[in-house]
Write an enzyme that holds these catalytic residues in place. Structure first.
Site, PDB file in Angstrom:
ATOM      1  CB  SER A   1       2.715   2.726  -5.135  1.00  0.00           C
ATOM      2  OG  SER A   1       1.924   3.636  -5.463  1.00  0.00           O
TER       3      SER A   1
ATOM      4  CB  SER B   1       2.725   6.055  -7.766  1.00  0.00           C
ATOM      5  OG  SER B   1       3.085   6.622  -5.924  1.00  0.00           O
TER       6      SER B   1
ATOM      7  CE  LYS C   1      -0.215   1.632  -8.116  1.00  0.00           C
ATOM      8  NZ  LYS C   1       0.107   2.506  -7.780  1.00  0.00           N
TER       9      LYS C   1
END
Length: 467
Positions: free
Chosen positions: A156, A180, A81
């Site tokens: 996220s 997230s 990520k």
């Protein structure tokens, strides 16, 4: 054959590497082929470095040939990520305001994966500075859900969830400051675990104790394996707890017999979809059948929302405090509204919010004297249209209004996982399993029980539905 390689677990990959049946080079070829097939529809990656991936895969293949792997993830492809630093790659965090220059060092979790021989070849999308529970923004555009490309994968860590769900990689990293990891796990039909604060060494960021490092996988055991790697010590995090030498794969199938488990369909918040709540029942039944004592409880955490709003707003306002006018103007409009609204938060208000956060943590500590685990839906709705911040601005004005069951456990620093437990109208739903501090092993055992009862083997077909 190559298509099936995309759906192997990380454990099965390394088993075949060890037996000489499969090479990390073959796996990466399949990974890249699948990525090029699905990413035009998903927009789940923001950086691709095929030469590095091929180099790392070849090095891993040679180690396995010599019988000298670096560890149980050697040669396994892992997507990173783009909130984490990877040496040699830029860390953009979804923002035009960040530097395009390469990072000089790895984030602690990335460093552990590198030491274990994981193959890095891409970074996954995130909303700007990871500020919301969906994945779209001005730098990288809109990331989409493999189960229905008109829908969001959540966020996220949405790009990470999408590439795992779509069969690109067995593992991807994520961060969780308000849900997230768990939000996209639920929306995308994969498994995601937020560890207790301090279990995984990390760089301290603006969210402080709310944010932890972790990952997503297609099955529980792969996440246990990943946790074994991520929890190794790193001297750069003075807030990490001492290494306890736990193997999270041990006892994974030991079951839940005798565990006292609480069930709350809403934690005192409104707005839950009755179909989603009803969809939790097979998972709850599986835990009861396995010997857990499950009781519905009246647990109301709704008073914590103003606490989250103050800390979230102040943290992001601090993050952009040195931005000039042009940088502020380039922000995601929702993020700009957030940081502007937080300008008037006083030091005393912020300190009061942190005091309330500590009180909530203490209250949950007391709650777990009576209950070993707590169950809730991960998200009380299914995935909604991609590219918008909320499915209903009247019912859910902000992202934290439609995610009220995840962020309370960032405030309390507790571990929590989202495990897939079925579908509502073709869209995945997840059961959230919460434990007291440092109860990751119990959460993993319960998640494994749900997985064994509820896993369907279904794979997304990247269909496009009406948004």
């Amino acid at each position: 054959m190559s298509g099936e390689l995309n759906w192997l677990s990380a454990r099965e990959m390394t088993r075949r590497f060890a037996g000489g049946e499969l090479s990390p080079v073959d796996v990466l070829d399949a990974v890249l082929a699948q990525l090029h097939r699905v990413n035009p529809a998903l927009n789940a990656i923001c950086l691709l470095d095929e030469p590095q991936g091929r180099r790392l895969a070849a090095e891993a293949a040679e180690r396995w040939r010599r019988g000298a792997p670096l560890g149980p993830l050697d040669g396994v492809p892992v997507a990173i990520k783009d909130t984490a630093h990877v040496a040699g790659w830029p860390t953009r965090i979804g923002s035009h305001a960040t530097a395009a220059a390469p990072s000089a060092e790895d984030t602690p979790g990335v460093a552990r994966l590198r030491e274990a021989g994981a193959v890095f070849f891409c970074k996954t999308t995130t909303p700007e500075f990871g500020w919301k529970g969906i994945t779209h923004g001005p730098l990288t555009g809109i990331t989409r859900n493999p189960w229905d490309t008109s829908r969001t994968p959540g966020g996220s860590s949405g790009g990470s969830a999408a590439v795992v769900a779509a069969g690109v990689v067995p593992l991807a990293t994520g961060g969780d400051g308000g849900g997230s990891i768990r939000i996209p796990a639920a929306f995308s039909g994969v498994f995601g675990l937020k560890p207790s604060y301090g279990v995984v060494p990390n760089f301290l960021g603006p969210l402080g104790p709310l944010a932890v490092y972790g990952g997503l996988s297609r099955d529980v055991a792969d996440s246990a394996l990943l946790l074994n790697v991520l929890t190794q010590p790193d001297a750069r995090d003075s807030f990490a707890i001492p290494d306890r030498g736990i193997d999270y794969l041990d006892g994974l199938d030991a079951g839940v017999a005798g565990l006292r488990v609480a069930w709350s369909p809403d934690l005192g918040f409104s707005g839950a979809d009755p179909a989603v709540v009803a969809g939790m029942q097979p998972a709850i039944d599986a835990l009861v059948k396995a010997g857990a004592d499950v009781k519905q409880v009246d647990l109301d955490l709704s008073a914590a929302q103003p606490v989250l709003e103050v800390i979230w707003g102040a943290s992001h306002a601090a993050l952009v405090r040195d931005f000039d006018g042009a940088q502020l103007a380039a922000l995601d409009p929702g993020l700009l509204r957030l940081v502007m609204s937080a300008q008037d938060i006083s030091a005393s208000e912020l300190q009061a919010a942190y005091a309330e956060m500590r009180a909530l943590s203490q209250a949950m500590h007391a709650f777990h004297r009576d209950y070993d685990l707590l169950l809730t839906p991960t998200i009380p709705i299914t995935a909604f249209a991609a590219g918008i911040d909320t499915p209903d601005a009247v019912r859910f004005p902000q992202w934290f209004d439609w995610t009220p069951l995840t962020w309370p456990f960032n405030l309390t620093r507790q571990p929590a996982a989202s495990v897939p437990c079925g579908f509502v109208e073709g869209l995945p739903i997840g059961l959230q399993i919460v434990g007291p501090m440092f109860a990751e092993q119990a959460i993993l055992r319960a998640s494994r029980c749900v997985e064994q009862a509820c896993a369907t083997g279904a794979r997304p077909a990247l269909r496009a539905g009406a948004s």
